[in-house]
Design a protein around this motif. Structure first.
Motif, short mmCIF file in Angstrom:
data_model
loop_
_atom_site.label_atom_id
_atom_site.label_comp_id
_atom_site.label_asym_id
_atom_site.label_seq_id
_atom_site.Cartn_x
_atom_site.Cartn_y
_atom_site.Cartn_z
N ARG A 29 0.74 -1.08 -0.13
CA ARG A 29 -0.06 0.07 0.07
C ARG A 29 0.94 1.20 -0.16
NH1 ARG A 29 -5.22 0.80 0.83
NH2 ARG A 29 -5.50 -1.04 1.79
N PRO A 30 0.69 2.25 -0.87
CA PRO A 30 1.32 3.40 -0.78
C PRO A 30 1.49 4.23 0.67
CG PRO A 30 -0.13 3.42 -2.65
CD PRO A 30 -0.48 2.21 -1.80
N ALA A 61 6.44 2.98 -1.77
CA ALA A 61 5.54 2.23 -2.66
C ALA A 61 4.77 3.14 -3.25
CB ALA A 61 4.81 1.17 -1.88
N LEU A 62 5.11 4.44 -3.63
CA LEU A 62 4.34 5.33 -4.22
C LEU A 62 4.13 5.17 -5.58
CD1 LEU A 62 5.99 8.59 -2.66
CD2 LEU A 62 3.91 7.44 -1.76
N VAL A 81 -0.31 6.42 -11.09
CA VAL A 81 -0.44 6.88 -9.95
C VAL A 81 -1.16 8.29 -10.16
CG1 VAL A 81 0.95 8.29 -8.31
CG2 VAL A 81 2.05 6.16 -9.33
N PRO A 103 9.09 5.27 -6.92
CA PRO A 103 8.70 4.65 -5.51
C PRO A 103 8.79 5.46 -4.35
CG PRO A 103 9.86 2.92 -6.70
CD PRO A 103 10.15 4.54 -7.46
N LEU A 126 -2.39 4.34 -6.26
CA LEU A 126 -1.52 3.60 -7.15
C LEU A 126 -2.67 2.59 -7.55
CD1 LEU A 126 0.87 2.66 -8.64
CD2 LEU A 126 1.56 1.59 -6.71
N SER A 131 -3.05 5.11 -0.29
CA SER A 131 -2.41 5.61 0.87
C SER A 131 -3.53 6.14 1.97
CB SER A 131 -1.24 6.61 0.88
OG SER A 131 -1.89 7.93 0.53
#
Length: 147
Positions: A29-30, A61-62, A81, A103, A126, A131
């Protein structure tokens, strides 16, 4: 899909005597790091974040890849994204225009439509996963420049 470890995995579901398996890809998970939203020009957090300003988001993890926009305009989504800005207490949500994703970092323009709004709840998405929201205080202006 979300999973305990990122990468290719075998998933299965059982019920009523049936078992189905498939190969899929799990992602994390972002996550936006604490203090990870800064003015992109000054690298300061908390000050200089304003509608129309250019901010950097730091976390993990973006994005799945590193990509810089290649169009004449800043897109609302880049490499799957997107960044959403929700106005607390109102049914308003705006997408930021993205310049860069990786990322660990995203560079995005705060939507101009947020002029006069004191704070927003921002989230990075994402694909289908987002997030947790991150509260961002907005000012009327952004006193920073790039050299």
């Amino acid at each position: 899909m979300m999973g305990p470890a990122a990468g290719e995995q075998i998933f299965s579901v059982e019920g009523n005597g049936l078992k189905v398996q498939w190969v899929g890809r799990a992602i994390q998970r972002p996550a936006i790091q604490t203090g990870g939203v800064v003015n992109a020009a000054s690298a300061q957090s908390g000050t200089g974040l304003a509608p129309g300003s250019y901010i950097s988001i730091f976390g993990s993890a973006l994005a799945d890849t590193t990509l810089i926009y290649s169009t004449r305009y800043l897109p609302l989504s880049l490499a799957g994204v997107s960044v959403g800005f929700d106005v607390p207490g109102r049914q308003l949500s705006y997408a930021g225009r993205i310049h860069f994703v990786s990322p660990g970092q995203i560079n995005v323009q705060v939507p101009w439509e947020l002029a006069g709004v004191p704070a927003v709840d921002m989230k990075v998405s994402l694909g289908d996963f987002s997030s947790t929201t991150f509260r961002v205080t907005l000012n009327d202006y952004s006193p920073a420049v790039f050299e």
